[in-house]
Motif scaffolding. Structure first.
Motif, mmCIF file in Angstrom:
data_model
loop_
_atom_site.group_PDB
_atom_site.id
_atom_site.type_symbol
_atom_site.label_atom_id
_atom_site.label_comp_id
_atom_site.label_asym_id
_atom_site.label_seq_id
_atom_site.Cartn_x
_atom_site.Cartn_y
_atom_site.Cartn_z
ATOM 1 N N MET A 114 11.803 -40.966 -27.664
ATOM 2 C CA MET A 114 11.306 -39.979 -28.615
ATOM 3 C C MET A 114 9.780 -40.048 -28.656
ATOM 4 O O MET A 114 9.197 -41.111 -28.727
ATOM 5 C CB MET A 114 11.869 -40.268 -30.005
ATOM 6 N N LYS A 115 9.157 -38.912 -28.591
ATOM 7 C CA LYS A 115 7.699 -38.804 -28.663
ATOM 8 C C LYS A 115 7.247 -39.151 -30.070
ATOM 9 O O LYS A 115 7.783 -38.652 -31.044
ATOM 10 C CB LYS A 115 7.290 -37.374 -28.302
ATOM 11 N N GLN A 116 6.249 -40.007 -30.173
ATOM 12 C CA GLN A 116 5.713 -40.393 -31.483
ATOM 13 C C GLN A 116 4.585 -39.441 -31.866
ATOM 14 O O GLN A 116 3.532 -39.455 -31.256
ATOM 15 C CB GLN A 116 5.194 -41.821 -31.440
ATOM 16 N N PHE A 117 4.822 -38.616 -32.870
ATOM 17 C CA PHE A 117 3.779 -37.695 -33.289
ATOM 18 C C PHE A 117 3.083 -38.141 -34.556
ATOM 19 O O PHE A 117 2.055 -37.600 -34.914
ATOM 20 C CB PHE A 117 4.298 -36.255 -33.401
ATOM 21 N N PHE A 118 3.598 -39.168 -35.240
ATOM 22 C CA PHE A 118 2.910 -39.760 -36.386
ATOM 23 C C PHE A 118 2.267 -41.060 -35.912
ATOM 24 O O PHE A 118 2.612 -42.149 -36.343
ATOM 25 C CB PHE A 118 3.877 -40.018 -37.540
ATOM 26 N N LYS A 119 1.329 -40.941 -34.987
ATOM 27 C CA LYS A 119 0.746 -42.106 -34.350
ATOM 28 C C LYS A 119 -0.765 -42.209 -34.562
ATOM 29 O O LYS A 119 -1.285 -43.302 -34.750
ATOM 30 C CB LYS A 119 1.060 -42.078 -32.850
ATOM 31 N N THR A 120 -1.479 -41.096 -34.496
ATOM 32 C CA THR A 120 -2.937 -41.118 -34.585
ATOM 33 C C THR A 120 -3.365 -40.567 -35.943
ATOM 34 O O THR A 120 -3.411 -39.351 -36.149
ATOM 35 C CB THR A 120 -3.573 -40.289 -33.448
ATOM 36 N N LEU A 121 -3.671 -41.481 -36.867
ATOM 37 C CA LEU A 121 -4.073 -41.063 -38.204
ATOM 38 C C LEU A 121 -5.435 -40.381 -38.149
ATOM 39 O O LEU A 121 -6.394 -40.941 -37.614
ATOM 40 C CB LEU A 121 -4.124 -42.268 -39.149
ATOM 41 N N HIS A 122 -5.507 -39.191 -38.679
ATOM 42 C CA HIS A 122 -6.762 -38.451 -38.730
ATOM 43 C C HIS A 122 -7.401 -38.533 -40.114
ATOM 44 O O HIS A 122 -8.595 -38.753 -40.241
ATOM 45 C CB HIS A 122 -6.538 -36.979 -38.361
ATOM 46 N N HIS A 123 -6.583 -38.338 -41.169
ATOM 47 C CA HIS A 123 -7.156 -38.341 -42.514
ATOM 48 C C HIS A 123 -6.146 -38.751 -43.582
ATOM 49 O O HIS A 123 -4.945 -38.706 -43.374
ATOM 50 C CB HIS A 123 -7.747 -36.970 -42.866
ATOM 51 N N VAL A 124 -6.710 -39.128 -44.723
ATOM 52 C CA VAL A 124 -5.966 -39.388 -45.943
ATOM 53 C C VAL A 124 -6.471 -38.368 -46.952
ATOM 54 O O VAL A 124 -7.680 -38.240 -47.164
ATOM 55 C CB VAL A 124 -6.229 -40.823 -46.463
ATOM 56 N N CYS A 125 -5.554 -37.626 -47.567
ATOM 57 C CA CYS A 125 -5.936 -36.601 -48.540
ATOM 58 C C CYS A 125 -5.563 -37.072 -49.945
ATOM 59 O O CYS A 125 -4.401 -37.383 -50.216
ATOM 60 C CB CYS A 125 -5.248 -35.278 -48.238
ATOM 61 N N ILE A 126 -6.562 -37.102 -50.831
ATOM 62 C CA ILE A 126 -6.396 -37.536 -52.203
ATOM 63 C C ILE A 126 -6.568 -36.325 -53.116
ATOM 64 O O ILE A 126 -7.566 -35.601 -53.019
ATOM 65 C CB ILE A 126 -7.445 -38.610 -52.564
ATOM 66 N N VAL A 127 -5.594 -36.096 -53.994
ATOM 67 C CA VAL A 127 -5.646 -34.985 -54.941
ATOM 68 C C VAL A 127 -6.273 -35.501 -56.241
ATOM 69 O O VAL A 127 -5.893 -36.561 -56.746
ATOM 70 C CB VAL A 127 -4.242 -34.407 -55.190
ATOM 71 N N VAL A 128 -7.240 -34.738 -56.763
ATOM 72 C CA VAL A 128 -7.973 -35.155 -57.960
ATOM 73 C C VAL A 128 -8.134 -33.992 -58.937
ATOM 74 O O VAL A 128 -8.005 -32.822 -58.555
ATOM 75 C CB VAL A 128 -9.365 -35.723 -57.608
ATOM 76 N N HIS A 129 -8.439 -34.343 -60.189
ATOM 77 C CA HIS A 129 -8.722 -33.326 -61.204
ATOM 78 C C HIS A 129 -10.115 -32.729 -61.038
ATOM 79 O O HIS A 129 -10.304 -31.537 -61.277
ATOM 80 C CB HIS A 129 -8.614 -33.925 -62.616
ATOM 81 N N ASP A 130 -11.103 -33.564 -60.692
ATOM 82 C CA ASP A 130 -12.500 -33.132 -60.664
ATOM 83 C C ASP A 130 -13.137 -33.569 -59.344
ATOM 84 O O ASP A 130 -13.544 -34.719 -59.183
ATOM 85 C CB ASP A 130 -13.243 -33.736 -61.857
ATOM 86 N N GLN B 161 -10.858 -40.057 -41.610
ATOM 87 C CA GLN B 161 -11.491 -39.113 -42.531
ATOM 88 C C GLN B 161 -10.792 -39.205 -43.888
ATOM 89 O O GLN B 161 -9.576 -39.366 -43.953
ATOM 90 C CB GLN B 161 -11.354 -37.682 -41.991
ATOM 91 N N ILE B 162 -11.580 -39.108 -44.965
ATOM 92 C CA ILE B 162 -11.018 -38.976 -46.302
ATOM 93 C C ILE B 162 -11.235 -37.533 -46.728
ATOM 94 O O ILE B 162 -12.337 -36.999 -46.581
ATOM 95 C CB ILE B 162 -11.688 -39.923 -47.319
ATOM 96 N N GLN B 163 -10.190 -36.920 -47.240
ATOM 97 C CA GLN B 163 -10.280 -35.576 -47.809
ATOM 98 C C GLN B 163 -9.965 -35.677 -49.291
ATOM 99 O O GLN B 163 -8.987 -36.320 -49.678
ATOM 100 C CB GLN B 163 -9.283 -34.621 -47.145
ATOM 101 N N ILE B 164 -10.806 -35.045 -50.109
ATOM 102 C CA ILE B 164 -10.565 -34.957 -51.539
ATOM 103 C C ILE B 164 -10.201 -33.504 -51.819
ATOM 104 O O ILE B 164 -10.899 -32.589 -51.393
ATOM 105 C CB ILE B 164 -11.823 -35.344 -52.352
ATOM 106 N N CYS B 165 -9.092 -33.303 -52.528
ATOM 107 C CA CYS B 165 -8.592 -31.957 -52.818
ATOM 108 C C CYS B 165 -8.486 -31.755 -54.323
ATOM 109 O O CYS B 165 -7.888 -32.572 -55.019
ATOM 110 C CB CYS B 165 -7.220 -31.771 -52.176
ATOM 111 N N GLN B 166 -9.064 -30.668 -54.790
ATOM 112 C CA GLN B 166 -8.887 -30.262 -56.183
ATOM 113 C C GLN B 166 -8.129 -28.939 -56.184
ATOM 114 O O GLN B 166 -8.687 -27.897 -55.853
ATOM 115 C CB GLN B 166 -10.232 -30.084 -56.888
ATOM 116 N N PRO B 167 -6.844 -28.984 -56.536
ATOM 117 C CA PRO B 167 -6.076 -27.732 -56.586
ATOM 118 C C PRO B 167 -6.510 -26.893 -57.790
ATOM 119 O O PRO B 167 -6.977 -27.424 -58.787
ATOM 120 C CB PRO B 167 -4.633 -28.193 -56.715
ATOM 121 N N SER B 168 -6.332 -25.597 -57.662
ATOM 122 C CA SER B 168 -6.602 -24.708 -58.794
ATOM 123 C C SER B 168 -5.450 -24.845 -59.792
ATOM 124 O O SER B 168 -4.515 -25.614 -59.582
ATOM 125 C CB SER B 168 -6.711 -23.260 -58.311
ATOM 126 N N GLU B 169 -5.501 -24.086 -60.860
ATOM 127 C CA GLU B 169 -4.417 -24.088 -61.847
ATOM 128 C C GLU B 169 -3.197 -23.302 -61.361
ATOM 129 O O GLU B 169 -2.141 -23.370 -61.971
ATOM 130 C CB GLU B 169 -4.910 -23.524 -63.185
#
Length: 146
Positions: free
Chosen positions: A1-17, A67-75
């Protein structure tokens, strides 16, 4: 089976602000931060709420190894908004770089993993988010850069 969860590119953190969070990281010496680069238009774009997706704010920083990604979702209703409301701030997803987004998505589907959002561009770049929270403790994503 081909491993496609092998090369980590980023971690995404969801925040209020987003701005407050980026300011804190900068005080720790983490930076420089940049706006998430919106690439060319998608030829396929299947997300739960397009308006909510368009309204999300992202900032990114490239570290030596990830890479670190910070995400602020809208309401507006979105998976990220629901995560933030139910669990508070934290890691929403792990993004893995793949050579072929379509093949990785097809392989995940063949394993019975549901797709919660996806986008593809004419050049083969794009993303797919998988419904893996219950089993992996986090959403997993595959992405292909242009």
């Amino acid at each position: 089976m081909k491993q496609f969860f092998k090369t980590l590119h980023h971690v995404c953190i969801v925040v209020h602000d987003l701005d407050k969070t980026v300011d804190y990281y900068e005080q720790l010496g983490v930076g420089p931060w940049f706006d998430y680069p919106k690439a060319g238009p998608y030829v396929e774009f299947d997300v739960p709420n397009r308006a909510a997706s368009d309204a999300m704010r992202y900032k990114c920083v490239d570290l030596d190894n990830v890479q670190i990604q910070i995400c602020q979702p809208s309401e507006l209703d979105s998976p990220q908004r629901r995560f933030l409301d139910q669990h508070g701030e934290g890691v929403y997803h792990l993004g893995f770089e793949v050579a072929d987004r379509d093949a990785a998505e097809a392989a995940a589907r063949a394993l019975g993993i549901g797709v919660t959002a996806r986008g593809a561009r004419a050049d083969g770049s794009g993303f797919a988010y998988f419904d893996t929270r219950a089993q992996a403790g986090v959403v997993l994503e595959v992405r292909k850069s242009a």
